[in-house]
Write an enzyme that holds these catalytic residues in place. Structure first.
Site, PDB file in Angstrom:
ATOM      1  CG  ASP A  27       2.125   0.147  -6.566  1.00 26.08           C
ATOM      2  OD1 ASP A  27       2.926  -0.588  -7.181  1.00 26.08           O
ATOM      3  OD2 ASP A  27       2.442   0.875  -5.614  1.00 26.08           O
ATOM      4  CD  GLU A  32     -11.253 -24.593   1.217  1.00 27.95           C
ATOM      5  OE1 GLU A  32     -10.230 -24.522   1.895  1.00 27.95           O
ATOM      6  OE2 GLU A  32     -12.163 -23.759   1.272  1.00 27.95           O
ATOM      7  CB  CYS A  34      -7.833 -23.798   4.619  1.00 22.30           C
ATOM      8  SG  CYS A  34      -8.438 -22.688   3.353  1.00 22.30           S
ATOM      9  CB  SER A  56     -11.872 -13.988   6.101  1.00 20.86           C
ATOM     10  OG  SER A  56     -10.948 -13.293   5.300  1.00 20.86           O
ATOM     11  CG  HIS A  99      -4.330 -21.391   6.164  1.00 18.36           C
ATOM     12  ND1 HIS A  99      -4.161 -22.060   4.963  1.00 18.36           N
ATOM     13  CD2 HIS A  99      -5.369 -20.538   5.979  1.00 18.36           C
ATOM     14  CE1 HIS A  99      -5.085 -21.631   4.109  1.00 18.36           C
ATOM     15  NE2 HIS A  99      -5.819 -20.710   4.694  1.00 18.36           N
TER      16      HIS A  99
HETATM   17  N1  CAA Z   1       2.154  -1.035  -1.768  1.00 25.88           N
HETATM   18  C1  CAA Z   1       2.284  -1.755  -0.633  1.00 25.88           C
HETATM   19  N2  CAA Z   1       1.225  -2.202   0.088  1.00 25.88           N
HETATM   20  C2  CAA Z   1       0.002  -1.935  -0.390  1.00 25.88           C
HETATM   21  C3  CAA Z   1      -0.212  -1.187  -1.567  1.00 25.88           C
HETATM   22  C4  CAA Z   1       0.936  -0.732  -2.272  1.00 25.88           C
HETATM   23  N3  CAA Z   1       0.824  -0.024  -3.396  1.00 25.88           N
HETATM   24  N4  CAA Z   1      -1.545  -1.085  -1.767  1.00 25.88           N
HETATM   25  C5  CAA Z   1      -2.154  -1.718  -0.750  1.00 25.88           C
HETATM   26  N5  CAA Z   1      -1.227  -2.242   0.087  1.00 25.88           N
HETATM   27  C6  CAA Z   1      -1.452  -3.034   1.298  1.00 25.88           C
HETATM   28  C7  CAA Z   1      -2.588  -2.516   2.151  1.00 25.88           C
HETATM   29  O1  CAA Z   1      -2.169  -1.456   2.988  1.00 25.88           O
HETATM   30  C8  CAA Z   1      -2.972  -3.757   2.919  1.00 25.88           C
HETATM   31  O2  CAA Z   1      -2.064  -3.953   3.977  1.00 25.88           O
HETATM   32  P1  CAA Z   1      -2.616  -4.235   5.484  1.00 25.88           P
HETATM   33  O3  CAA Z   1      -3.340  -5.559   5.398  1.00 25.88           O
HETATM   34  O4  CAA Z   1      -1.376  -4.308   6.300  1.00 25.88           O
HETATM   35  O5  CAA Z   1      -3.544  -3.140   5.819  1.00 25.88           O
HETATM   36  C9  CAA Z   1      -2.721  -4.882   1.894  1.00 25.88           C
HETATM   37  O6  CAA Z   1      -1.875  -4.321   0.901  1.00 25.88           O
HETATM   38  C10 CAA Z   1      -3.985  -5.381   1.217  1.00 25.88           C
HETATM   39  O7  CAA Z   1      -4.676  -4.272   0.720  1.00 25.88           O
HETATM   40  P2  CAA Z   1      -6.243  -4.130   0.922  1.00 25.88           P
HETATM   41  O8  CAA Z   1      -6.569  -4.427   2.351  1.00 25.88           O
HETATM   42  O9  CAA Z   1      -6.707  -2.863   0.347  1.00 25.88           O
HETATM   43  O10 CAA Z   1      -6.686  -5.336  -0.029  1.00 25.88           O
HETATM   44  P3  CAA Z   1      -8.094  -5.809  -0.492  1.00 25.88           P
HETATM   45  O11 CAA Z   1      -9.160  -5.336   0.430  1.00 25.88           O
HETATM   46  O12 CAA Z   1      -8.229  -5.522  -1.929  1.00 25.88           O
HETATM   47  O13 CAA Z   1      -7.948  -7.389  -0.366  1.00 25.88           O
HETATM   48  C11 CAA Z   1      -8.039  -9.337   1.049  1.00 25.88           C
HETATM   49  C12 CAA Z   1      -7.258  -8.076   0.671  1.00 25.88           C
HETATM   50  C13 CAA Z   1      -9.272  -8.940   1.821  1.00 25.88           C
HETATM   51  C14 CAA Z   1      -7.150 -10.229   1.896  1.00 25.88           C
HETATM   52  C15 CAA Z   1      -8.440 -10.082  -0.260  1.00 25.88           C
HETATM   53  O14 CAA Z   1      -7.306 -10.491  -0.941  1.00 25.88           O
HETATM   54  C16 CAA Z   1      -9.321 -11.279   0.000  1.00 25.88           C
HETATM   55  O15 CAA Z   1     -10.534 -11.166   0.151  1.00 25.88           O
HETATM   56  N6  CAA Z   1      -8.712 -12.489   0.011  1.00 25.88           N
HETATM   57  C17 CAA Z   1      -9.441 -13.745   0.215  1.00 25.88           C
HETATM   58  C18 CAA Z   1      -9.791 -13.998   1.667  1.00 25.88           C
HETATM   59  C19 CAA Z   1      -8.609 -14.384   2.499  1.00 25.88           C
HETATM   60  O16 CAA Z   1      -7.592 -14.840   2.020  1.00 25.88           O
HETATM   61  N7  CAA Z   1      -8.743 -14.230   3.837  1.00 25.88           N
HETATM   62  C20 CAA Z   1      -7.706 -14.616   4.757  1.00 25.88           C
HETATM   63  C21 CAA Z   1      -8.245 -15.168   6.057  1.00 25.88           C
HETATM   64  S1  CAA Z   1      -9.425 -16.473   5.740  1.00 25.88           S
HETATM   65  C22 CAA Z   1      -8.471 -17.870   5.481  1.00 25.88           C
HETATM   66  O17 CAA Z   1      -7.328 -17.897   5.835  1.00 25.88           O
HETATM   67  C23 CAA Z   1      -9.090 -19.044   4.815  1.00 25.88           C
HETATM   68  C24 CAA Z   1      -8.720 -19.032   3.369  1.00 25.88           C
HETATM   69  O18 CAA Z   1      -7.772 -19.689   2.955  1.00 25.88           O
HETATM   70  C25 CAA Z   1      -9.521 -18.231   2.447  1.00 25.88           C
END
Ligand code: CAA
Length: 386
Positions: free
Chosen positions: A31, A81, A113, A203, A235
């Site tokens: 989605d 980075e 970052c 993270s 950030h």
């Molecule tokens: N409609 C609306 N919302 C939806 C949806 C839909 N159809 N499907 C899922 N969602 C929502 C989920 O409910 C979730 O919301 P919440 O966080 O409020 O629970 C959100 O979308 C994300 O869904 P998931 O948690 O299932 O997503 P995921 O596990 O596939 O991936 C992530 C999310 C872990 C952030 C991933 O994108 C990731 O690993 N990103 C890289 C790491 C990162 O950015 N970390 C951030 C902190 S670290 C940092 O800041 C340093 C840096 O720059 C990396």
């Protein structure tokens, strides 16, 4: 009395291509609202073959040099980075491309970052000691995760450049700042990899723990109270992260708000990151630029800024917006370069993705693609040519 120290001018540049995340969602069979609503991202910038952190950083910095008196510029700090060499600072290439005089010290900073905000603090130290000097800071990154990984929709690319000096025209950086370091394995990139490794959910919690720690240290060092801060820039690895963080800070200081209201409160800070993707060291400054470029008059306002670099080092500090700041913005150039990006489909995006491992190329001739002012020509006998 010590003069005000801060930022004279700031701008960003991004990459040649754009991938709309609806296309990625379609390809992955999920989605599209997961990206647009769940993580709060619409699109990502992608470098062409002849772009990298140097070309983006030089493009941003060229605008700063064109619009400011840079007499006294003797230091260039390049924060990244996604560096292009283990030894040589990317800023040395930039200094050459910009035609800067040889009388300049150049170095690269690294701590995920965070190192853009860290470079700002180092630059302020230089200017405090030599108020007649100026420091050019460039924060430039290409955020890459593996294809088909959870981090994939949070990739992106951009560079910011800003000039740090005494008696600045745009922003005074206030002396109080709060820092927080914890040795955590939440996100990292080993030397043999182009793409980052990440413990996604961990993270997010590491980021929020760091926020509380840096906030408390900011307060302990004379930082403003929550209600004295008019806007917050976080950030943004993805824009919903800022919402999660601000909800946490609001709870922490006893001022909780429902998610929808926090989304609205932070809306003026997410416009650029939503369409550029994660730009690592540049990301928190893109949040700041979105706020400054917006319609609200921020004269005299205090902005709280939180920088987080996985691993993890973070800092909370604040700036004051100076009278007449609007004359120094680059709103039209920012809008124009975002609009000029060439859209790609998922097939082309996957071709452009470098895969996981570092390439050992000693020879490489890049096609001419970018319309930006500088290009990465290729590698000749192991040496990068711009
Ligand atoms: N409609 C609306 N919302 C939806 C949806 C839909 N159809 N499907 C899922 N969602 C929502 C989920 O409910 C979730 O919301 P919440 O966080 O409020 O629970 C959100 O979308 C994300 O869904 P998931 O948690 O299932 O997503 P995921 O596990 O596939 O991936 C992530 C999310 C872990 C952030 C991933 O994108 C990731 O690993 N990103 C890289 C790491 C990162 O950015 N970390 C951030 C902190 S670290 C940092 O800041 C340093 C840096 O720059 C990396």
């Amino acid at each position: 009395t010590t003069p005000a120290l801060g930022i004279q001018d700031i701008t960003f540049a991004t990459a040649h291509h754009r991938l709309d995340l609806d296309l990625l969602a379609q390809h992955l069979g999920i989605d599209p609202a997961k990206f647009s609503v769940g993580i709060g991202q619409e699109a990502m910038s992608l470098p062409a073959e002849d772009e990298d952190v140097v070309t983006m950083g030089a493009a941003a910095a060229a605008r700063i040099l064109a619009d400011n008196d840079v007499e006294g510029l003797r230091t260039l700090i390049f924060a990244t980075e996604s560096g292009i060499d283990q030894s040589k600072a990317a800023g040395v290439h930039v200094a050459a491309l910009l035609g800067l005089p040889a009388q300049i010290r150049v170095l690269e900073t690294k701590q995920a970052c965070y190192s853009g905000a860290g470079a700002l603090q180092l630059a302020l130290g230089v200017v405090a000691r030599h108020p007649e000097e100026k420091v050019l800071v460039i924060a430039s990154d290409v955020a890459r995760y593996d294809l088909d990984s959870p981090g994939e929709p949070t990739q992106g690319a951009a560079a910011v450049a800003f000039l740090v000096q005494a008696d600045p025209a745009l922003l005074e950086v206030e002396p109080a700042s709060g820092v927080h370091t914890a040795d955590v394995p939440d996100f990292w990139r080993p030397n043999h990899r182009v793409t980052a490794l990440v413990e996604g959910k961990f993270s997010i919690s590491a980021y929020m723990d760091a926020l509380e720690g840096a906030w408390e240290d900011y307060r302990a060092h004379g930082g403003a109270a929550f209600e004295e801060i008019d806007a917050f820039c976080y950030h943004q690895p993805f824009t919903m992260m800022a919402v999660k963080a601000h909800q946490r800070l609001r709870r922490h200081v006893g001022e909780p708000l429902p998610k929808a209201e926090v989304v609205e409160e932070l809306a003026p800070t997410v416009g650029y990151n939503r369409v550029v993707g994660n730009s690592y060291t540049a990301s928190v400054f893109l949040a700041l630029l979105a706020l400054l470029d917006g319609d609200a008059d921020l004269t005299g306002r205090r902005i709280g800024i939180f920088s987080y670099g996985s691993g993890a080092v973070s800092e909370f500090f604040s700036v004051r917006v100076l009278p007449g700041y609007r004359a120094h913005l680059h709103r039209a150039e920012h809008a124009a370069q975002l609009a000029a990006r060439e859209p790609v489909d998922v097939t082309r995006y996957r071709e452009l993705h470098p895969g996981t491992a570092v390439s050992a190329a000693e020879q490489q001739a890049n096609p001419r693609v970018t319309a930006g002012p500088y290009r990465f020509v290729g590698i000749e006998g192991g040496v990068r040519r711009y």
